[in-house]
Motif scaffolding. Sequence first.
Motif, PDB file in Angstrom:
ATOM      1  N   MET A   1       0.826  -1.208   0.000  1.00  0.00           N
ATOM      2  CA  MET A   1       0.000   0.000   0.000  1.00  0.00           C
ATOM      3  C   MET A   1       0.860   1.258   0.000  1.00  0.00           C
ATOM      4  O   MET A   1       0.567   2.228  -0.714  1.00  0.00           O
TER       5      MET A   1
ATOM      6  N   GLU B   1       2.082   1.789  -3.466  1.00  0.00           N
ATOM      7  CA  GLU B   1       1.027   2.305  -4.343  1.00  0.00           C
ATOM      8  C   GLU B   1       0.790   3.796  -4.102  1.00  0.00           C
ATOM      9  O   GLU B   1       0.531   4.560  -5.035  1.00  0.00           O
ATOM     10  N   LEU B   2       0.887   4.207  -2.848  1.00  0.00           N
ATOM     11  CA  LEU B   2       0.644   5.610  -2.492  1.00  0.00           C
ATOM     12  C   LEU B   2       1.879   6.480  -2.665  1.00  0.00           C
ATOM     13  O   LEU B   2       1.794   7.707  -2.546  1.00  0.00           O
ATOM     14  N   ASP B   3       3.023   5.846  -2.923  1.00  0.00           N
ATOM     15  CA  ASP B   3       4.290   6.562  -3.091  1.00  0.00           C
ATOM     16  C   ASP B   3       4.623   7.401  -1.860  1.00  0.00           C
ATOM     17  O   ASP B   3       5.103   8.532  -1.961  1.00  0.00           O
ATOM     18  N   LEU B   4       4.377   6.821  -0.681  1.00  0.00           N
ATOM     19  CA  LEU B   4       4.729   7.476   0.574  1.00  0.00           C
ATOM     20  C   LEU B   4       6.085   6.961   1.047  1.00  0.00           C
ATOM     21  O   LEU B   4       6.331   5.747   1.015  1.00  0.00           O
TER      22      LEU B   4
ATOM     23  N   CYS C   1      -4.527   0.529   7.051  1.00  0.00           N
ATOM     24  CA  CYS C   1      -4.940   0.899   5.698  1.00  0.00           C
ATOM     25  C   CYS C   1      -5.815   2.149   5.722  1.00  0.00           C
ATOM     26  O   CYS C   1      -5.626   3.063   4.905  1.00  0.00           O
TER      27      CYS C   1
ATOM     28  N   VAL D   1      -4.999   5.789   3.978  1.00  0.00           N
ATOM     29  CA  VAL D   1      -5.918   6.443   3.045  1.00  0.00           C
ATOM     30  C   VAL D   1      -6.121   7.897   3.458  1.00  0.00           C
ATOM     31  O   VAL D   1      -6.079   8.813   2.630  1.00  0.00           O
TER      32      VAL D   1
ATOM     33  N   ALA E   1      -3.036   9.958   2.807  1.00  0.00           N
ATOM     34  CA  ALA E   1      -2.814  10.203   1.377  1.00  0.00           C
ATOM     35  C   ALA E   1      -3.978  10.949   0.737  1.00  0.00           C
ATOM     36  O   ALA E   1      -4.182  10.860  -0.483  1.00  0.00           O
TER      37      ALA E   1
ATOM     38  N   ARG F   1      -6.592   8.798  -1.405  1.00  0.00           N
ATOM     39  CA  ARG F   1      -6.178   7.853  -2.460  1.00  0.00           C
ATOM     40  C   ARG F   1      -6.312   6.418  -1.966  1.00  0.00           C
ATOM     41  O   ARG F   1      -5.996   6.123  -0.817  1.00  0.00           O
ATOM     42  N   LEU F   2      -6.777   5.544  -2.850  1.00  0.00           N
ATOM     43  CA  LEU F   2      -7.083   4.137  -2.554  1.00  0.00           C
ATOM     44  C   LEU F   2      -8.242   3.985  -1.579  1.00  0.00           C
ATOM     45  O   LEU F   2      -8.486   2.898  -1.059  1.00  0.00           O
TER      46      LEU F   2
ATOM     47  N   SER G   1      -8.508  -0.408  -4.824  1.00  0.00           N
ATOM     48  CA  SER G   1      -8.645   0.345  -3.583  1.00  0.00           C
ATOM     49  C   SER G   1      -7.981  -0.416  -2.440  1.00  0.00           C
ATOM     50  O   SER G   1      -7.454  -1.519  -2.622  1.00  0.00           O
TER      51      SER G   1
END
Length: 208
Positions: A19, A22-25, A71, A75, A78, A81-82, A156
Amino acid sequence: MTLIVHHLNNSRSQRILWMLEELDLPYEIKHYQRDAKTMLAPAALRAVHPLGKSPVLEDDSRMIVETGAICEYLVEKADGRLGPPTHRDAVLRYRQFLHYAEGSLMPPLLVMLVVSRIPLMGKAAIRRIQPMIDRHLDYVESELAQRPWFAGDAMSAADIMMSFPLEAAVSRAGLGASRPATMAWLAKIHARPAYQHALERGGPYAYA
């Protein structure tokens, strides 16, 4: 402060790495290894959180546990997102599968793992548990046959939550070609660059 994931090999925490990718954190990983004989988490995780379980997400002074809660936290961090789609029915599906993964699907899979290690009695128990798991897997198949992702047309956090129990079902509960929509979904998530990068950072993972 950079996020820190307290990551146990072959565990639910792999989903958090995915995750974050995917979020590029930005994040760091603190690695922990299961005991080779007992497969239990090491005592060092109890110094992180009293439960001694993984994942644990560390964000400044916060220590967040439970994969679903992490999760949802990510979300929010971010900016949605997702997160859940905008359509009401899709929102309900998102919430359902976000919680179904651990609330309903994972428990019989965990029981299957435990009883499979019991000589003699384990085989009899497996014969009773498998039909319950099959009911879940048939339900998942029927849902994925209707749409590309669990909540709707876009991936998601619900998909991220559903990944671990379905990966586990392949290795221990007979999930395979007889459920083509589910297997296609697994192939699709495994091919995602963010998933692959999470594997590179997380280390060996038995279920991908």
